[in-house]
Structures are given as structure tokens and as C-alpha cells.
Design a protein around this motif. Sequence first.
Motif, PDB file in Angstrom:
ATOM      1  N   UNK A   1      10.441  68.364 -30.331  1.00 32.92           N
ATOM      2  CA  UNK A   1      10.245  67.149 -29.631  1.00 32.92           C
ATOM      3  C   UNK A   1       9.092  67.098 -28.613  1.00 32.92           C
ATOM      4  N   UNK A   2       8.234  66.221 -28.844  1.00 33.54           N
ATOM      5  CA  UNK A   2       7.121  66.123 -28.017  1.00 33.54           C
ATOM      6  C   UNK A   2       7.230  64.598 -27.306  1.00 33.54           C
ATOM      7  N   UNK A   3       6.390  64.741 -26.075  1.00 34.02           N
ATOM      8  CA  UNK A   3       6.319  63.648 -25.358  1.00 34.02           C
ATOM      9  C   UNK A   3       4.883  63.085 -24.993  1.00 34.02           C
TER      10      UNK A   3
ATOM     11  N   UNK B   1      13.041  69.766 -21.577  1.00 34.29           N
ATOM     12  CA  UNK B   1      13.324  70.683 -23.030  1.00 34.29           C
ATOM     13  C   UNK B   1      12.121  70.017 -24.080  1.00 34.29           C
ATOM     14  N   UNK B   2      11.307  69.446 -23.708  1.00 32.36           N
ATOM     15  CA  UNK B   2      10.153  69.006 -24.657  1.00 32.36           C
ATOM     16  C   UNK B   2       9.468  70.521 -25.138  1.00 32.36           C
ATOM     17  N   UNK B   3       9.143  70.545 -26.327  1.00 29.76           N
ATOM     18  CA  UNK B   3       8.254  71.454 -27.100  1.00 29.76           C
ATOM     19  C   UNK B   3       6.857  71.351 -26.972  1.00 29.76           C
ATOM     20  N   UNK B   4       6.304  69.994 -26.946  1.00 31.07           N
ATOM     21  CA  UNK B   4       5.068  69.700 -26.902  1.00 31.07           C
ATOM     22  C   UNK B   4       4.618  68.465 -25.901  1.00 31.07           C
ATOM     23  N   UNK B   5       3.638  68.807 -25.334  1.00 33.59           N
ATOM     24  CA  UNK B   5       3.171  67.696 -24.201  1.00 33.59           C
ATOM     25  C   UNK B   5       1.937  66.932 -24.947  1.00 33.59           C
TER      26      UNK B   5
END
Length: 646
Positions: A99-101, A160-164
Motif C-alpha cells: 500500500x502506498x499513499x 501501515x503504508x509501505x510507500x509514501x
Amino acid sequence: MHTISVISPLTIRRTTFRNRIIMPSMVTNYAGRNGDVSEKLIRYHEARARGGVGLNMLEATSVHDSGRSYFPGVSIASDYYVRGLSHLTHAIHEAGGLAGVQLNHAGRLVRPDASGQSIPLVSFVPGRTPYENSRVLDTDEIYMLIDAFAEGARRAREAGFDVIEIHGAHGYLISQFMSPLFNRRTDEFGGSYEGRMRFPLEVVRRIREAAGEDMVLFFRLSSDEFLPGGITVDLSCRIACDVAEAGVDLVHVSAGLSESNEFTGPPPCLPEGWNAESSGRIRAALDGRALVSVAGRVLTRETADRILSSGQADMVTMGRALIADPDLPVKLMEGRDKDILPCVGCNEGCNGSLGQRKPIVCAVNPRTGSEGILPTVPVSSPRNVVIIGAGPAGMEAAISASALGHRVTLMEKSLELGGLLNAAALPPHKDVLVRLKNWFVRELEKSNVTIMKDHAATVQELANMKPDAILVATGSGAVRPGFAAEAMAAGVAVTAEDALRYTPKGSSVLILGGGLVGCETAEALAMLGKSVTVLELRSALAPDMHPRARKFLLKSLREHGVRFLLNTQVTSMNGEGVVTVKDAYGNERALPPCDAIVLALGYRANNTLCQELAAADIPFTPLGDCVRPGKIMDAIHAAHRAVCSL
């Protein structure tokens, strides 16, 4: 040469991506009214994570209430939003994805009705920035927004995001600071390249501090803004190197901004992977300091692998392709490329819906946006269903009904399936519709549908069959006006479809009708060297086209020397093709002789069978163009709704 492919895994810092495919941030209008993550948004992302994409990137997410540009749009502007965002990341992780945001502030593109505030500007630029209800940010506010990005990163980590991803593209706040066109400041945040980069570089550094060394950090960058004085590829190369030095792991290369958004989500007239040359230049400039992903009509394995193997990018971005088929990555990994439902680049359901402030849908996939609520398992009581007509509506209905366990018979009066898809695929750049037709045909062949080609259904036959449901999808046909009867009989006048199939003789062509079909036919004939004139009753050409495709088409018509007669009405036409017209002021005249006349005056519903069934009191459901001529999306969605109601 590199040997990596689109299905090769990739590790950045301590995070391993199962393949090289990124689902980018794309606004959905699925969020809750106040910026919450909704159940609909979760199910949409969950489906694509289950479909095997390497990274699910959440749409542009506001770090501060003053920066909202979508209504509704997702927010991360306070700790309140962490819980909902955590539900989203959990669902994506449970489905096997990452998950990325995308952290964003819209700047000059803020919508006050969404933000509740006036529009904040980097600089006031006459003719480019809003004049009413706007103000230029002062230094204290700029530092406050830097803090807001850092706080957004902290919340993203907690959720809990894996990518920003930092949104530095498409004309939003960060790109406004970087752009010489939009940054006219004379303080520490402008005045030179170093001044213009102060805000984005400080944002990168603060986000890296807040998110930690393990967090994977992307930076979205428009390779070219396509505006005089704006960001160019040369400038993008320099920007990419600086953000990489500040802590970015991957530069996510896009293109365009609001004024040139035809390059952000381009129609099929731009070739697949068209932006890869720019991403290749940026990747070369980075020289290993950061990785690169590229967006720009990456639709197939062939395009993706070409970009990756040539060293133009390390990952590829598939946006609209994943809206159309959430299972695209799994199908690629399993070698089932032909099973992928192709995006046709029409922008009607995705971008078109956003323009109307509606939730996005997909023209070719009526299940998009309804994940988890539409029936997907066979019905308990299958029905005998007869479908008449194998155009888009009929084929969609047959495939969907068969998938739900119904016993389906599909009747088509011609020898070829596809209906008007066959004609729609004839103009330049429309060969993607051949892919769509082939997908439908392949799905029908895999199904249990009984197909009867070269079979014109009759009322008596249907009455004798006594099916449980009759769906009529007999489509539409080109309008053949009475005033053109003699000219058509003499072979001087032909329909647009015939003109595309069999090039008219002679050098000069008059096209009656300047809608989508007329303009596409004009482009096709002009590209063959014909001298083309388009006559249109309305004051504008192709108003029925999506704006992004229309920009490219009108530009092409001008470049090919097509002439236009707007606000002009045909008053008569004889058997020799002499046409008289009347202008908006009532002046009548005969047009100069031409070698061929093409009729592009719209379509009329083929509803004779509907009339006969109604007269015989036999229940039926009409679908698609036989109800009202429309677009492919209208036909496919109507068919799917009808099947779900069986």
C-alpha cells in the motif's frame, strides 16, 4: 541491455515488490464526504491487490484542509484519519499487496467548496492563477505546510503504508513551487532555481525524517508541463537528481498539468509508452541515485517489457488499464495476456465521471466501483435467456449472463460478431477497439453461450422458444436522410462507415456532419491526402467527444488542412451531388462541386424487433443503441444492469 521483465520482482530498501507494476494515484470520488476512507474505496483497492499489482497507490491525499481539490477526496490532515487509512492498508496487505499513499496539497487547483477556504497561491500569475477568492501564501504559511507534509508522513507510517509518494506533478502545490511559470516569488522560496526548490526539498527531507529510513519514498514528477515557461524535460532531469539526493528512492514520471491534461491521461492517438523517452532521459541523469517508473499508456506486456529492457524505467505505471481489469497483473504472470480486458483510452467512465463530480466507473468494465456488491456466483435458479444482437451490449449481456449460470443463446443477423465495434475501430488510432472486440469474442468462445450467426431472429421464432427472458440489442444504423437518396443511389454519397471501409474516389470530399464520427472520418480521409471539408449545423465540432481526445483530433484536422463550415444547414442535394446550404444568417448558396459526399449525420435505433415484440405482447428488455444511440459505455453498462436484474 537489461533482461528484467514487467513480472520481475524488485526490492527497494527492505520492501520487495512482487512485480514492476504500479497502480498510480487516481482520483475515484469514492471517499467519504469529509475525507474518510469508505468501504467502496477499500473494496476497489482490495480487488486490485488481489489481482496481483505490485503496488496499490492511494489517490492524492490532502495533508492539510486548505489543500483539498476533490469533493469528496481522501484526507490525512489529522490523526482522526489514521484509523480509516489503517483499514485500507490492512485490506491491501491481506490481499497480498503493498500500500502506498500520495501526499498532496493542491495549491492553485484547490476547490474552495471542498476546502472551505480561499485558494492559496505560490504566486499570482495573471491568466494562469485564480483571481477571485485567492491569496498568495506568506512565509509562515509555507513553513506550516512543510510541517503538514511531515505530519502526513507520520500518519502514513502509523497507518501501515509501505510507500509514501510526494505529489510533485500535474500543477499542484509542489510543482507550482518548482515551475518557473508559476513561481514568481522574490523571497527565499523563489527568485532562482535554488529558491524554487527550497519547498520541495524541505518537504522531502522532513518526510524522510518523519517516516524513517525503512520507508520507501517516491516523488511524482511531470516530465514536461507543455506550457511555455513551465517545467521541461531538461529541468525535470535536474529536479529528479536533487530530490534523489534529498532522500527519494524512486522518481515517478508522469506528464502535463491541468492546462495540458490531455498528456496526463492521453487518448489512443498517443502511442503506447509515449512518455518513456522522457523517463529514459531522467533515469540516465539520475545515474543510479534513484529508480524510475513511467506513466503514459503502458497497457501491455510488450510495451512494459520494451521500456524496462531498454533501460528507460525500472517500474511501469498502469493506471486506467487496472481500472479496466483489476486482474491484469495475475493474467500477465500466468501468461494469459489475451484474457486481459483492454482499456480503450476513452476517458469516458474515469476522467469523464470526475468532470461531472461523480464516482468513477469504467466504460468497458461495469463491475469497477461495484466490487463486493454485484453478483459473482451462479444463481440458484438458472433461466433460459435469448439475446438478439452481438454488438457490445449483446456480447456483454451474453458473457455476464453465462457467468451467472444462465442458459444463454446469442443470435446475430450477420456473419461477424461485434456490431458497430467493427465500424468504430476503422478510424485512425482506434485499433484498440479491435482488441476489445477480440476479448469479447474470446470470452464468448470460452463460455457456454450458444452462438447463432447469420441468424435474424423473428417474433414467431422467439414465441416458439418461450425463453424466460429476451434481451434485445439490435443496435443502430447510420441515418440516411431523404434528401440524400438520389445521391446515394448514384454512388455519389456514402455513409461514413462505407467511406472508411472503401476509400472514396477522387481528391475532394464533403462530409456532412461534424460530430465524433464525421471528424474521425475527416481525419482518416485527410491523412490519405484528400481535400476535406466538414459541414456542421452546430457551432462547434465534435462536442460529443471527450475533451482530451477532442484536443488532439481538432489539432490533427487543422494540421491536415481540413476546412470547416459551421452553423451551416443543408437545404438540398441532387443526384449529381450538388449541395446547397444555408448559413446562420439565412444566406443560401451552392457549394463548389466535390468528388464524394460522406454522410455522418448520426445514428438511428434499429428497434423494429422491439416494436414487433411489443405488438405481440411478448416481454423483452431493450439494451444499448436500440433504445437510444449512445457510446460503448452506455451499451455495456445497460447490458450488465439488465443481466443483474434477471
